[in-house]
Write a protein that holds these residues in place. Structure first.
Motif, PDB file in Angstrom:
ATOM      1  N   PHE A 107     -30.232  -8.828   9.683  1.00 44.27           N
ATOM      2  CA  PHE A 107     -30.491  -9.232  11.060  1.00 44.27           C
ATOM      3  C   PHE A 107     -29.262 -10.006  11.559  1.00 44.27           C
ATOM      4  O   PHE A 107     -29.071 -11.175  11.238  1.00 44.27           O
ATOM      5  CB  PHE A 107     -31.740 -10.111  11.094  1.00 44.27           C
ATOM      6  N   ALA A 108     -28.418  -9.324  12.327  1.00 39.67           N
ATOM      7  CA  ALA A 108     -27.201  -9.948  12.859  1.00 39.67           C
ATOM      8  C   ALA A 108     -27.565 -10.756  14.098  1.00 39.67           C
ATOM      9  O   ALA A 108     -27.783 -10.197  15.170  1.00 39.67           O
ATOM     10  CB  ALA A 108     -26.162  -8.883  13.197  1.00 39.67           C
ATOM     11  N   VAL A 109     -27.641 -12.060  13.942  1.00 39.01           N
ATOM     12  CA  VAL A 109     -28.095 -12.909  15.051  1.00 39.01           C
ATOM     13  C   VAL A 109     -26.960 -13.205  16.014  1.00 39.01           C
ATOM     14  O   VAL A 109     -25.790 -13.240  15.635  1.00 39.01           O
ATOM     15  CB  VAL A 109     -28.709 -14.234  14.533  1.00 39.01           C
ATOM     16  N   ASP A 110     -27.324 -13.405  17.287  1.00 40.58           N
ATOM     17  CA  ASP A 110     -26.352 -13.722  18.337  1.00 40.58           C
ATOM     18  C   ASP A 110     -26.230 -15.228  18.481  1.00 40.58           C
ATOM     19  O   ASP A 110     -27.052 -15.858  19.134  1.00 40.58           O
ATOM     20  CB  ASP A 110     -26.781 -13.104  19.669  1.00 40.58           C
ATOM     21  N   GLU A 111     -25.234 -15.773  17.846  1.00 39.39           N
ATOM     22  CA  GLU A 111     -25.003 -17.218  17.951  1.00 39.39           C
ATOM     23  C   GLU A 111     -24.336 -17.506  19.290  1.00 39.39           C
ATOM     24  O   GLU A 111     -23.252 -16.999  19.572  1.00 39.39           O
ATOM     25  CB  GLU A 111     -24.085 -17.661  16.805  1.00 39.39           C
ATOM     26  N   SER A 112     -24.960 -18.312  20.118  1.00 35.70           N
ATOM     27  CA  SER A 112     -26.237 -18.966  19.911  1.00 35.70           C
ATOM     28  C   SER A 112     -27.230 -18.576  21.009  1.00 35.70           C
ATOM     29  O   SER A 112     -27.972 -19.388  21.517  1.00 35.70           O
ATOM     30  CB  SER A 112     -26.026 -20.479  19.885  1.00 35.70           C
ATOM     31  N   LEU A 113     -27.223 -17.289  21.350  1.00 35.48           N
ATOM     32  CA  LEU A 113     -28.041 -16.785  22.462  1.00 35.48           C
ATOM     33  C   LEU A 113     -29.232 -15.951  22.000  1.00 35.48           C
ATOM     34  O   LEU A 113     -29.889 -15.327  22.826  1.00 35.48           O
ATOM     35  CB  LEU A 113     -27.173 -15.938  23.405  1.00 35.48           C
ATOM     36  N   GLU A 114     -29.521 -15.946  20.717  1.00 39.93           N
ATOM     37  CA  GLU A 114     -30.584 -15.084  20.190  1.00 39.93           C
ATOM     38  C   GLU A 114     -31.922 -15.307  20.884  1.00 39.93           C
ATOM     39  O   GLU A 114     -32.642 -14.359  21.193  1.00 39.93           O
ATOM     40  CB  GLU A 114     -30.736 -15.336  18.688  1.00 39.93           C
ATOM     41  N   LEU A 115     -32.260 -16.550  21.175  1.00 41.33           N
ATOM     42  CA  LEU A 115     -33.578 -16.876  21.721  1.00 41.33           C
ATOM     43  C   LEU A 115     -33.516 -17.424  23.142  1.00 41.33           C
ATOM     44  O   LEU A 115     -34.539 -17.814  23.689  1.00 41.33           O
ATOM     45  CB  LEU A 115     -34.269 -17.904  20.807  1.00 41.33           C
ATOM     46  N   ILE A 116     -32.327 -17.414  23.728  1.00 40.48           N
ATOM     47  CA  ILE A 116     -32.129 -17.987  25.058  1.00 40.48           C
ATOM     48  C   ILE A 116     -31.866 -16.876  26.081  1.00 40.48           C
ATOM     49  O   ILE A 116     -31.037 -16.000  25.842  1.00 40.48           O
ATOM     50  CB  ILE A 116     -30.954 -18.977  25.042  1.00 40.48           C
ATOM     51  N   PRO A 117     -32.575 -16.871  27.207  1.00 41.85           N
ATOM     52  CA  PRO A 117     -32.371 -15.829  28.225  1.00 41.85           C
ATOM     53  C   PRO A 117     -30.930 -15.808  28.723  1.00 41.85           C
ATOM     54  O   PRO A 117     -30.332 -16.846  28.991  1.00 41.85           O
ATOM     55  CB  PRO A 117     -33.333 -16.249  29.345  1.00 41.85           C
ATOM     56  N   THR A 118     -30.374 -14.610  28.847  1.00 41.65           N
ATOM     57  CA  THR A 118     -29.012 -14.435  29.328  1.00 41.65           C
ATOM     58  C   THR A 118     -28.859 -13.014  29.858  1.00 41.65           C
ATOM     59  O   THR A 118     -29.573 -12.110  29.432  1.00 41.65           O
ATOM     60  CB  THR A 118     -27.988 -14.676  28.196  1.00 41.65           C
ATOM     61  N   THR A 119     -27.946 -12.821  30.770  1.00 38.96           N
ATOM     62  CA  THR A 119     -27.720 -11.479  31.316  1.00 38.96           C
ATOM     63  C   THR A 119     -26.830 -10.634  30.408  1.00 38.96           C
ATOM     64  O   THR A 119     -26.723  -9.425  30.604  1.00 38.96           O
ATOM     65  CB  THR A 119     -27.058 -11.576  32.703  1.00 38.96           C
ATOM     66  N   SER A 120     -26.203 -11.245  29.426  1.00 37.79           N
ATOM     67  CA  SER A 120     -25.277 -10.499  28.563  1.00 37.79           C
ATOM     68  C   SER A 120     -25.992  -9.665  27.510  1.00 37.79           C
ATOM     69  O   SER A 120     -25.439  -8.683  27.013  1.00 37.79           O
ATOM     70  CB  SER A 120     -24.291 -11.455  27.886  1.00 37.79           C
ATOM     71  N   ILE A 121     -27.207 -10.050  27.148  1.00 32.73           N
ATOM     72  CA  ILE A 121     -28.010  -9.235  26.225  1.00 32.73           C
ATOM     73  C   ILE A 121     -29.409  -9.066  26.825  1.00 32.73           C
ATOM     74  O   ILE A 121     -30.075 -10.043  27.147  1.00 32.73           O
ATOM     75  CB  ILE A 121     -28.082  -9.837  24.799  1.00 32.73           C
ATOM     76  N   THR A 122     -29.850  -7.818  26.964  1.00 28.86           N
ATOM     77  CA  THR A 122     -31.108  -7.514  27.631  1.00 28.86           C
ATOM     78  C   THR A 122     -31.857  -6.415  26.870  1.00 28.86           C
ATOM     79  O   THR A 122     -31.373  -5.895  25.867  1.00 28.86           O
ATOM     80  CB  THR A 122     -30.859  -7.029  29.071  1.00 28.86           C
ATOM     81  N   TYR A 123     -33.020  -6.072  27.390  1.00 28.76           N
ATOM     82  CA  TYR A 123     -33.769  -4.948  26.834  1.00 28.76           C
ATOM     83  C   TYR A 123     -33.122  -3.667  27.351  1.00 28.76           C
ATOM     84  O   TYR A 123     -33.121  -3.402  28.548  1.00 28.76           O
ATOM     85  CB  TYR A 123     -35.237  -5.008  27.264  1.00 28.76           C
ATOM     86  N   ARG A 124     -32.573  -2.848  26.459  1.00 28.17           N
ATOM     87  CA  ARG A 124     -31.755  -1.697  26.847  1.00 28.17           C
ATOM     88  C   ARG A 124     -32.610  -0.493  27.273  1.00 28.17           C
ATOM     89  O   ARG A 124     -32.671   0.528  26.589  1.00 28.17           O
ATOM     90  CB  ARG A 124     -30.821  -1.310  25.708  1.00 28.17           C
ATOM     91  N   LEU A 125     -33.226  -0.605  28.437  1.00 29.09           N
ATOM     92  CA  LEU A 125     -34.009   0.508  28.965  1.00 29.09           C
ATOM     93  C   LEU A 125     -33.147   1.757  29.147  1.00 29.09           C
ATOM     94  O   LEU A 125     -33.630   2.881  28.980  1.00 29.09           O
ATOM     95  CB  LEU A 125     -34.633   0.117  30.309  1.00 29.09           C
ATOM     96  N   ASP A 126     -31.873   1.558  29.461  1.00 27.25           N
ATOM     97  CA  ASP A 126     -30.988   2.703  29.694  1.00 27.25           C
ATOM     98  C   ASP A 126     -30.828   3.568  28.447  1.00 27.25           C
ATOM     99  O   ASP A 126     -30.533   4.760  28.554  1.00 27.25           O
ATOM    100  CB  ASP A 126     -29.627   2.218  30.166  1.00 27.25           C
ATOM    101  N   ARG A 127     -31.035   2.984  27.258  1.00 27.34           N
ATOM    102  CA  ARG A 127     -30.942   3.758  26.021  1.00 27.34           C
ATOM    103  C   ARG A 127     -32.194   4.614  25.810  1.00 27.34           C
ATOM    104  O   ARG A 127     -32.191   5.547  25.008  1.00 27.34           O
ATOM    105  CB  ARG A 127     -30.750   2.826  24.817  1.00 27.34           C
ATOM    106  N   LEU A 128     -33.267   4.301  26.549  1.00 26.29           N
ATOM    107  CA  LEU A 128     -34.513   5.050  26.406  1.00 26.29           C
ATOM    108  C   LEU A 128     -34.634   6.177  27.434  1.00 26.29           C
ATOM    109  O   LEU A 128     -35.301   7.186  27.169  1.00 26.29           O
ATOM    110  CB  LEU A 128     -35.717   4.108  26.544  1.00 26.29           C
ATOM    111  N   TYR A 129     -34.014   6.035  28.584  1.00 26.10           N
ATOM    112  CA  TYR A 129     -34.163   7.023  29.648  1.00 26.10           C
ATOM    113  C   TYR A 129     -33.841   8.460  29.222  1.00 26.10           C
ATOM    114  O   TYR A 129     -34.564   9.388  29.597  1.00 26.10           O
ATOM    115  CB  TYR A 129     -33.306   6.644  30.854  1.00 26.10           C
ATOM    116  N   PRO A 130     -32.784   8.696  28.437  1.00 22.92           N
ATOM    117  CA  PRO A 130     -32.497  10.089  28.049  1.00 22.92           C
ATOM    118  C   PRO A 130     -33.541  10.686  27.107  1.00 22.92           C
ATOM    119  O   PRO A 130     -33.532  11.894  26.879  1.00 22.92           O
ATOM    120  CB  PRO A 130     -31.138   9.984  27.331  1.00 22.92           C
ATOM    121  N   LEU A 131     -34.449   9.859  26.598  1.00 28.80           N
ATOM    122  CA  LEU A 131     -35.393  10.309  25.569  1.00 28.80           C
ATOM    123  C   LEU A 131     -36.825  10.395  26.069  1.00 28.80           C
ATOM    124  O   LEU A 131     -37.771  10.377  25.275  1.00 28.80           O
ATOM    125  CB  LEU A 131     -35.327   9.349  24.371  1.00 28.80           C
TER     126      LEU A 131
END
Length: 302
Positions: A107-131
Motif C-alpha cells: 500500500f503506497a501511501v500518499d504522504e501526507s494527503l492519504e486521508l485529507i481531501p485534495t484536488t490532486s488525488i480523486t476518485y478516477r471516474l475517467d478510468r471507468l468510463y471506457p469500461l
C-alpha cells in the motif's frame, strides 16, 4: 387517443432501436484505452503474489517487475496516478472479486494527503468510463451517483463523451511496463525547488471521514482474506513526516508492516533521482524498489 398511443409506441420502438445502435461504441470503447489494467482485473488476469496499490507514488516509484526479480515472487502494479484512497478500495475489491488473492499488498501511501481531501488525488471516474460495457462498472458508476438506473437498459445512459473518442492518445506519462508500473525517465522542467529539511506537520482535524472509512475497508478486506499489508512510504523532496507515519500506524491493523525509505540515503536529497518534488524518476525508483525488495525478502513467507 388511440392514434396518439400508436404514435407514442412507434416513437418508443424507433428510439429503442436507435439507442441500441450506440452499443457499438460501448463495445469497442475498451479497445482504445491506453491503460487497460482495470479491464485485466475484470477479466481475472492479474493473479500475482504481490500487488502494488496506490496512486502515482505507487505507479511511478515502485517497479513491480524489479520486485519480481529480486524477491522471486510474482508481482504486478495496479496503482493509478491521481487516484485517492476511495478508488484504491474499489480497485482492491475488484482484484479480490475476479482474481486469485495475493499474498501481499504493498500500500503506497500518499504522504501526507492519504486521508485529507485534495484536488490532486480523486476518485478516477475517467478510468471507468471506457469500461461501461461491464455491468460491474456500470453498477459502480451508479453507486457513485455518476449514472442512474436507466443505464441498465439504455445504451445512451451508459455513454460518456470519452466513449466516442475512438483513438489512443497516450501522453509521456503513459509508458506502462508489462508489470503495470509507470516509472518516468524525464524531469519536470518546473522542478527547481531545493530540498526541504524542515519536517512537515500533520493535522488530523483535516482528515476526511469518508477517506478514513475507505482506508479501513482496505485493511479489513486484506485481513478477511489473510493478505499481508505492507505500507510503503516513498520519498518526497522534503524530509519524511514522522507525524504522518505515526498516524498511519495508529489507524493500521496490528499485523501490518511498515517500510520507510532509507532517510539517511543522500540520493533522496538529489534532484537527479526525482521527476518532481513528489515523485522519483526511473533511477530513483530503481533504488527505492531495491530497498523495498530487501524488506520483503526479510519478511516471513506465508
Amino acid at each position: 387517443m388511440k392514434k396518439f398511443l400508436l404514435k407514442l409506441l412507434l416513437f418508443a420502438a424507433i428510439f429503442f432501436i436507435i439507442d441500441k445502435l450506440f452499443y457499438a461504441f460501448i463495445h469497442v470503447s475498451p479497445n482504445y484505452q491506453v491503460d487497460n489494467r482495470i479491464e485485466l482485473l475484470l477479466q481475472g488476469k492479474i493473479n500475482k503474489d504481490i500487488i502494488v496499490l496506490g496512486s502515482s507514488r505507487g505507479a511511478m516509484n515502485i517497479i513491480a517487475g524489479q520486485i519480481e526479480k529480486e524477491t522471486k515472487q510474482s508481482a504486478y502494479n495496479i496503482a493509478f496516478p491521481g487516484s485517492d484512497v476511495e478508488f484504491h478500495e474499489f480497485i482492491l475489491k475488484t482484484l479480490l472479486k475476479y482474481n486469485k488473492k495475493p499474498k501481499t499488498i504493498i500500500f503506497a501511501v500518499d504522504e501526507s494527503l492519504e486521508l485529507i481531501p485534495t484536488t490532486s488525488i480523486t476518485y478516477r471516474l475517467d478510468r471507468l468510463y471506457p469500461l461501461v460495457k461491464y455491468n460491474y462498472i456500470n453498477q459502480e458508476l451508479i453507486r457513485r451517483g455518476d449514472r442512474n438506473f436507466t443505464s441498465w437498459f439504455m445504451c445512451l445512459s451508459r455513454l460518456n463523451k470519452t466513449n466516442f473518442a475512438l483513438e489512443r492518445k497516450p501522453t509521456k506519462f503513459d509508458s506502462i511496463l508489462p508489470c503495470g508500473s509507470m516509472p518516468v525517465n524525464f524531469e519536470d522542467t518546473k522542478f527547481t525547488k531545493p530540498y526541504k529539511y524542515e519536517i512537515p506537520s500533520y493535522i488530523i482535524a483535516k482528515e476526511s471521514s469518508v477517506k478514513k472509512t475507505a482506508y479501513q475497508s482496505i485493511l479489513k478486506q486484506c485481513e478477511a482474506n489473510n493478505i499481508q499489508v505492507v505500507f510503503a512510504f516513498s520519498p518526497n523532496f522534503v524530509a519524511h513526516s514522522k507525524a504522518f507515519e505515526n498516524r498511519i500506524r495508529d489507524l493500521a491493523l496490528p499485523n501490518s508492516k511498515f517500510f520507510i525509505y532509507d532517510t539517511t540515503n543522500s540520493v533522496y536529497q538529489n534532484k537527479l533521482y526525482f521527476y518532481d518534488e513528489s515523485h522519483l524518476n526511473q533511477k530513483g525508483a530503481a533504488i527505492f524498489t531495491s530497498e523495498l525488495s530487501a524488506f520483503l525478502n526479510q519478511m516471513p513467507q506465508k
